[in-house]
Design a protein around this motif. Structure first.
Motif, PDB file in Angstrom:
ATOM      1  N   UNK A  77       0.812  -1.220   0.000  1.00 30.45           N
ATOM      2  CA  UNK A  77       0.000   0.000   0.000  1.00 30.45           C
ATOM      3  C   UNK A  77       0.842   1.266   0.000  1.00 30.45           C
ATOM      4  N   UNK A  78       0.310   2.296  -0.617  1.00 35.01           N
ATOM      5  CA  UNK A  78       0.955   3.618  -0.590  1.00 35.01           C
ATOM      6  C   UNK A  78      -0.128   4.624  -0.170  1.00 35.01           C
ATOM      7  N   UNK A 124       1.159  -1.521  -6.734  1.00 32.21           N
ATOM      8  CA  UNK A 124       0.932  -0.594  -5.618  1.00 32.21           C
ATOM      9  C   UNK A 124      -0.563  -0.345  -5.444  1.00 32.21           C
ATOM     10  N   UNK A 125      -0.985  -0.423  -4.199  1.00 29.00           N
ATOM     11  CA  UNK A 125      -2.378  -0.099  -3.846  1.00 29.00           C
ATOM     12  C   UNK A 125      -2.363   1.292  -3.226  1.00 29.00           C
ATOM     13  N   UNK A 155      -6.671   0.971  -6.480  1.00 26.35           N
ATOM     14  CA  UNK A 155      -7.093   2.060  -5.583  1.00 26.35           C
ATOM     15  C   UNK A 155      -7.913   1.529  -4.418  1.00 26.35           C
ATOM     16  N   UNK A 156      -7.690   2.117  -3.255  1.00 31.70           N
ATOM     17  CA  UNK A 156      -8.572   1.883  -2.108  1.00 31.70           C
ATOM     18  C   UNK A 156      -8.922   3.270  -1.584  1.00 31.70           C
ATOM     19  N   UNK A 157      -9.941   3.852  -2.195  1.00 31.58           N
ATOM     20  CA  UNK A 157     -10.326   5.233  -1.900  1.00 31.58           C
ATOM     21  C   UNK A 157     -11.831   5.260  -1.649  1.00 31.58           C
ATOM     22  N   UNK A 174      -5.960  -0.431 -12.410  1.00 33.83           N
ATOM     23  CA  UNK A 174      -6.431  -1.750 -12.857  1.00 33.83           C
ATOM     24  C   UNK A 174      -7.212  -2.505 -11.795  1.00 33.83           C
ATOM     25  N   UNK A 175      -7.252  -1.982 -10.563  1.00 28.69           N
ATOM     26  CA  UNK A 175      -7.978  -2.723  -9.538  1.00 28.69           C
ATOM     27  C   UNK A 175      -8.601  -1.812  -8.492  1.00 28.69           C
ATOM     28  N   UNK A 176      -9.686  -2.292  -7.922  1.00 24.68           N
ATOM     29  CA  UNK A 176     -10.366  -1.552  -6.846  1.00 24.68           C
ATOM     30  C   UNK A 176     -10.442  -2.439  -5.615  1.00 24.68           C
ATOM     31  N   UNK A 177     -10.093  -1.890  -4.468  1.00 23.75           N
ATOM     32  CA  UNK A 177     -10.405  -2.535  -3.194  1.00 23.75           C
ATOM     33  C   UNK A 177     -11.391  -1.646  -2.475  1.00 23.75           C
ATOM     34  N   UNK A 178     -12.529  -2.208  -2.103  1.00 24.30           N
ATOM     35  CA  UNK A 178     -13.506  -1.415  -1.362  1.00 24.30           C
ATOM     36  C   UNK A 178     -14.251  -2.334  -0.400  1.00 24.30           C
TER      37      UNK A 178
END
Ligand code: SF4
Length: 365
Positions: A77-78, A124-125, A155-157, A174-178
């Motif tokens: 993560x960043x 990187x997330x 992204x985790x936003x 390219x990816x979403x974490x939610x």
């Protein structure tokens, strides 16, 4: 139709009554099936299934090898910023916590991305708190373009509209974490005290909006500890399956974040012990054989290693939860991590166990 309708079908069911009728034979029959239904998945989360974890583990190991081999995707993560307008009772970045607030300038983002790339990691997330003013979509888009020089970006936003997801995908995401945090709607309302995050449905439907925008990977989860884990794991699995069935082009994965200490005082409702955590992972693997399962550095090193063969496909490494945590003197973290090993140490551990550490899982040609 949205996942909310599926949630409503089950939210008032008598979970305890259903569990009380299950027998060990039922569990064995379910484990031996090729495809299991939603209620059979719930049975695998029951107290009676605790006696069959060994059997479940063997099946989970086979299914994971069949679908993923022994590849382990690594990411880190960043944290771009910690501005947040929400008051989530369980989070160290919540608007009421008197912590220093900041966001990285683009040259600082580049330094962080470079520091990560120097460890070998190429995925990187990026994370922010929820502040459309403090860390706007425009700002995130610029950050993505900078980081893309060094790594692929997920992204985790805060939840976005479909058009905004499309825009970030175009920029290189390219990816979403939610995480829904908690599927129980009433508890959700109680612990999201104020701010836009109070809007349960907006958050619940965001992963689907990302699928509609053609996000390559969508990762969902519940923050374990906020309600009975059996129910939360059940709804997580149902949500994952709903998305997988409806959006075949999107890779669906699930994370199992357990609550960790943070700035401020909040006591989780439920303590999810290691055995229960393993049960959730196994039940998910049997229910969704093709879903990725992520295990983060919230978990202790030894525990992470022990659960590797049970369904894990993705791990974080070299983690910090502070904004600019790699290149700046910064000690305000969102939560404490448990596995503080370096990327090299994680890589060596994986190799010693016969896994192939994957530093970049895909690239557009
Ligand atoms: S969980 Fe996210 S939205 Fe809630 S206070 Fe923390 S950073 Fe803000």
């Amino acid at each position: 139709m949205s996942f909310y309708e599926v949630y409503n079908q089950y939210k008032n069911m008598d979970f305890e009554g259903y569990f009380s009728k299950l027998t060990e034979n039922d569990i064995h029959r379910i484990i031996n099936k090729d495809k299991i239904s939603a209620l059979e998945f719930l049975a695998l989360l029951s107290p009676v299934a605790k006696g069959s974890l060994e059997l479940m583990a063997r099946k989970a190991n086979v299914l994971t090898k069949q679908n993923f081999g022994k590849a382990m995707i690594l990411y880190t993560p960043l944290y771009l910023g910690n501005y947040c307008v929400n008051q989530c009772a369980y989070c160290g970045f919540n608007v009421n916590n008197p912590i220093p607030r900041k966001k990285l300038a683009l040259d600082e983002v580049e330094l962080e991305a470079k520091a990560i790339a120097d460890t070998g990691l190429r995925h990187i997330l990026i994370l922010t708190g929820e502040s459309r003013k403090g860390t706007s979509v425009d700002y995130i888009e610029e950050c993505v373009k900078v980081i893309n020089k060094y790594a692929t970006v997920s992204i985790e936003i805060y939840p976005l509209e479909q058009e905004e997801y499309e825009r970030l995908i175009k920029a290189g995401v390219d990816g979403l974490t939610l995480y829904q945090e908690v599927y129980n709607e009433q508890i959700y309302d109680e612990i999201h005290i104020r701010g836009p995050k109070k809007d349960y449905l907006n958050r619940l439907n965001a992963p689907e909006r990302a699928c509609k925008a053609k996000m390559r990977n969508v990762n969902i989860g519940a923050l374990l500890g906020l309600d009975d884990w059996e129910k939360e794991a059940f709804f997580t699995g149902l949500h994952g399956q709903y998305l997988q069935d409806k959006y075949a082009d999107t890779e669906i994965s699930v994370s199992l974040p357990r609550m960790r200490p943070h700035a401020g005082a909040f006591t989780p409702k439920v303590n999810v012990d290691d055995k229960s955590f393993v049960q959730i992972m196994l039940a998910l693997r049997l229910f969704m054989p093709r879903a990725g399962i992520t295990i983060s550095t919230r978990e202790e090193p030894e525990f992470r290693e022990n659960v590797l063969p049970l369904g894990v496909t993705k791990m974080s490494a070299g983690t910090t939860t502070a904004v600019g945590g790699r290149t700046q003197k910064e000690d305000t973290v969102q939560f404490d991590t448990s596995d503080k090993r370096t990327v090299d140490e994680i890589k060596e551990m994986l190799l010693s166990k016969g896994y192939q550490p994957v530093f970049k899982d895909w690239q557009l040609l």
